[in-house]
Scaffold this active site. Structure first.
Site, PDB file in Angstrom:
ATOM      1  N   ASP A  44       0.863  -1.186   0.000  1.00  0.00           N
ATOM      2  CA  ASP A  44       0.000   0.000   0.000  1.00  0.00           C
ATOM      3  C   ASP A  44       0.895   1.231   0.000  1.00  0.00           C
ATOM      4  O   ASP A  44       1.454   1.612   1.034  1.00  0.00           O
ATOM      5  CB  ASP A  44      -0.905  -0.019   1.229  1.00  0.00           C
ATOM      6  CG  ASP A  44      -1.717   1.252   1.397  1.00  0.00           C
ATOM      7  OD1 ASP A  44      -1.888   1.994   0.397  1.00  0.00           O
ATOM      8  OD2 ASP A  44      -2.179   1.525   2.523  1.00  0.00           O
ATOM      9  N   ALA A  45       1.069   1.837  -1.172  1.00  0.00           N
ATOM     10  CA  ALA A  45       1.977   2.972  -1.327  1.00  0.00           C
ATOM     11  C   ALA A  45       1.190   4.275  -1.217  1.00  0.00           C
ATOM     12  O   ALA A  45       0.487   4.681  -2.148  1.00  0.00           O
ATOM     13  CB  ALA A  45       2.697   2.897  -2.674  1.00  0.00           C
ATOM     14  N   GLY A  46       1.293   4.905  -0.048  1.00  0.00           N
ATOM     15  CA  GLY A  46       0.609   6.171   0.186  1.00  0.00           C
ATOM     16  C   GLY A  46       1.536   7.351   0.008  1.00  0.00           C
ATOM     17  O   GLY A  46       2.728   7.200  -0.285  1.00  0.00           O
ATOM     18  N   ASN A  83       3.730   7.169   3.654  1.00  0.00           N
ATOM     19  CA  ASN A  83       4.383   5.892   3.949  1.00  0.00           C
ATOM     20  C   ASN A  83       3.963   4.823   2.958  1.00  0.00           C
ATOM     21  O   ASN A  83       2.888   4.904   2.347  1.00  0.00           O
ATOM     22  CB  ASN A  83       4.034   5.409   5.367  1.00  0.00           C
ATOM     23  CG  ASN A  83       4.592   6.300   6.451  1.00  0.00           C
ATOM     24  OD1 ASN A  83       5.800   6.522   6.508  1.00  0.00           O
ATOM     25  ND2 ASN A  83       3.734   6.799   7.315  1.00  0.00           N
ATOM     26  N   ILE A  84       4.825   3.808   2.820  1.00  0.00           N
ATOM     27  CA  ILE A  84       4.480   2.598   2.085  1.00  0.00           C
ATOM     28  C   ILE A  84       4.434   1.461   3.090  1.00  0.00           C
ATOM     29  O   ILE A  84       5.381   1.249   3.846  1.00  0.00           O
ATOM     30  CB  ILE A  84       5.493   2.283   0.974  1.00  0.00           C
ATOM     31  CG1 ILE A  84       5.587   3.446  -0.021  1.00  0.00           C
ATOM     32  CG2 ILE A  84       5.094   0.999   0.243  1.00  0.00           C
ATOM     33  CD1 ILE A  84       6.571   3.203  -1.153  1.00  0.00           C
ATOM     34  N   VAL A  85       3.318   0.738   3.093  1.00  0.00           N
ATOM     35  CA  VAL A  85       3.160  -0.408   3.972  1.00  0.00           C
ATOM     36  C   VAL A  85       3.312  -1.683   3.144  1.00  0.00           C
ATOM     37  O   VAL A  85       2.656  -1.845   2.109  1.00  0.00           O
ATOM     38  CB  VAL A  85       1.787  -0.392   4.670  1.00  0.00           C
ATOM     39  CG1 VAL A  85       1.607  -1.655   5.515  1.00  0.00           C
ATOM     40  CG2 VAL A  85       1.641   0.850   5.533  1.00  0.00           C
ATOM     41  N   ASP A 138      -6.492   3.694  -3.193  1.00  0.00           N
ATOM     42  CA  ASP A 138      -6.676   3.279  -1.801  1.00  0.00           C
ATOM     43  C   ASP A 138      -8.134   3.394  -1.374  1.00  0.00           C
ATOM     44  O   ASP A 138      -8.631   2.557  -0.605  1.00  0.00           O
ATOM     45  CB  ASP A 138      -5.775   4.100  -0.874  1.00  0.00           C
ATOM     46  CG  ASP A 138      -5.949   5.608  -1.039  1.00  0.00           C
ATOM     47  OD1 ASP A 138      -6.503   6.061  -2.072  1.00  0.00           O
ATOM     48  OD2 ASP A 138      -5.515   6.351  -0.141  1.00  0.00           O
ATOM     49  N   ASP A 174     -10.678   7.419   6.450  1.00  0.00           N
ATOM     50  CA  ASP A 174      -9.272   7.000   6.412  1.00  0.00           C
ATOM     51  C   ASP A 174      -8.395   8.171   6.832  1.00  0.00           C
ATOM     52  O   ASP A 174      -8.354   9.209   6.162  1.00  0.00           O
ATOM     53  CB  ASP A 174      -8.903   6.537   5.002  1.00  0.00           C
ATOM     54  CG  ASP A 174      -7.521   5.884   4.946  1.00  0.00           C
ATOM     55  OD1 ASP A 174      -6.776   5.950   5.948  1.00  0.00           O
ATOM     56  OD2 ASP A 174      -7.184   5.320   3.890  1.00  0.00           O
ATOM     57  N   THR A 176      -2.418  11.011   4.969  1.00  0.00           N
ATOM     58  CA  THR A 176      -1.917  12.340   4.616  1.00  0.00           C
ATOM     59  C   THR A 176      -3.097  13.293   4.466  1.00  0.00           C
ATOM     60  O   THR A 176      -3.073  14.435   4.933  1.00  0.00           O
ATOM     61  CB  THR A 176      -1.103  12.279   3.313  1.00  0.00           C
ATOM     62  OG1 THR A 176      -0.062  11.312   3.461  1.00  0.00           O
ATOM     63  CG2 THR A 176      -0.497  13.626   2.999  1.00  0.00           C
TER      64      THR A 176
END
Length: 265
Positions: free
Chosen positions: A6-8, A11-13, A114, A134, A137
């Site tokens: 999950d690339a936000g 952050n990337i999880v 997302d 959610d 950011t």
């Protein structure tokens, strides 16, 4: 196992998901700051060390699925999948991994990946009409109707973004921690207290107010599902949420992967 990414914007999880059971089971999760310049090799070194700490070999990963709102980060994640795991990365929303739900908005192509993935996971977990909040950011409010269609929502600056903007624009205001102020008072006696109160309780009021307005507009009973890093912090100080799902996006990716495998059998 499935490596779900999950690339936000912040952050990337990366999460290791066991798909062998009746429901996806998250075996491990790791977080790294988003940097579109980070190469596949850098990701691989970092992941290899974390897998070793879990007592796992990278060969346990036989599929990679990516959800990203940062287009520049996608290429290196795809290279990571092909070079180090020997698979082609599946990208949420791109063939062959279609959404599987109806995006009932005027511009379906502009819906963040997302948000669509969250809608899939929330609908699978909770029946009826839903509001998914959610905390990332940005703080997003997404409406999912009883048959799983994404109906739209609202976008507000995330609480960290709001604080950054305030500190950057006001030369004499210090940076304060994002936390619930001690006590219940909303009249601060120092500058730091006033900022902490305004940021935290102001944000809670925004979330509660938006939730009430969205529920009224829907006009039917609505369950509120909260996700994102700060969801648990706010949950202790508001009754706006019916359910907290910290891994909603990862779960949605796992469900999409499972649906694709089932469709191709």
């Amino acid at each position: 196992m499935l490596l779900a990414v999950d690339a936000g914007n912040t952050n990337i999880v990366f999460a290791l998901v066991d798909q062998s059971g009746e429901r996806p089971a998250i075996r491990a999760r790791w977080r790294i700051a988003t940097d579109p310049r980070r190469t596949a090799d850098e990701y691989a070194v970092w992941l290899h060390q974390l897998l070793q700490l879990e007592g796992l070999d990278r060969r346990v990963i036989d599929a990679v699925i990516v959800c990203t709102v940062v287009p520049r980060a996608l290429h290196n994640l795809e290279v990571l999948a092909s070079k180090y795991f020997g698979v082609a990365a599946l990208v949420a929303g791109q063939a062959p991994l279609g959404w599987g739900i109806r995006l009932d908005v005027e511009e379906p192509g502009s819906v963040g990946a997302d948000r669509a993935v969250n809608a899939i996971a929330a609908h699978a977990a909770v029946p009826g009409d839903l509001l998914v909040i959610d905390f990332g950011t940005a703080t997003t409010f997404d409406v999912v109707d009883y048959d799983g269609a994404y109906k739209g929502g609202a976008i507000a600056p995330g609480i960290n973004l709001s604080l950054d903007a305030l500190v950057a624009a006001a030369a004499r205001l210090p940076r304060v921690a994002i936390a619930a102020p001690a006590g219940s008072q909303v009249i601060g006696r120092t500058t730091e207290d006033q900022m902490a109160i305004g940021i935290f309780w102001g944000y809670v009021a925004m979330v509660e107010g938006m939730t009430q307005r969205i529920k009224a507009e829907i006009g039917r009973p609505v369950s509120v599902v909260a996700t994102g890093g700060l969801a648990t912090l706010f949950d202790r100080h508001t009754s706006a949420f019916d359910r907290i799902e910290p891994d909603l996006t990862i779960t949605g990716l796992a469900l999409m992967h499972r649906r694709l495998i089932k469709d191709t059998e």
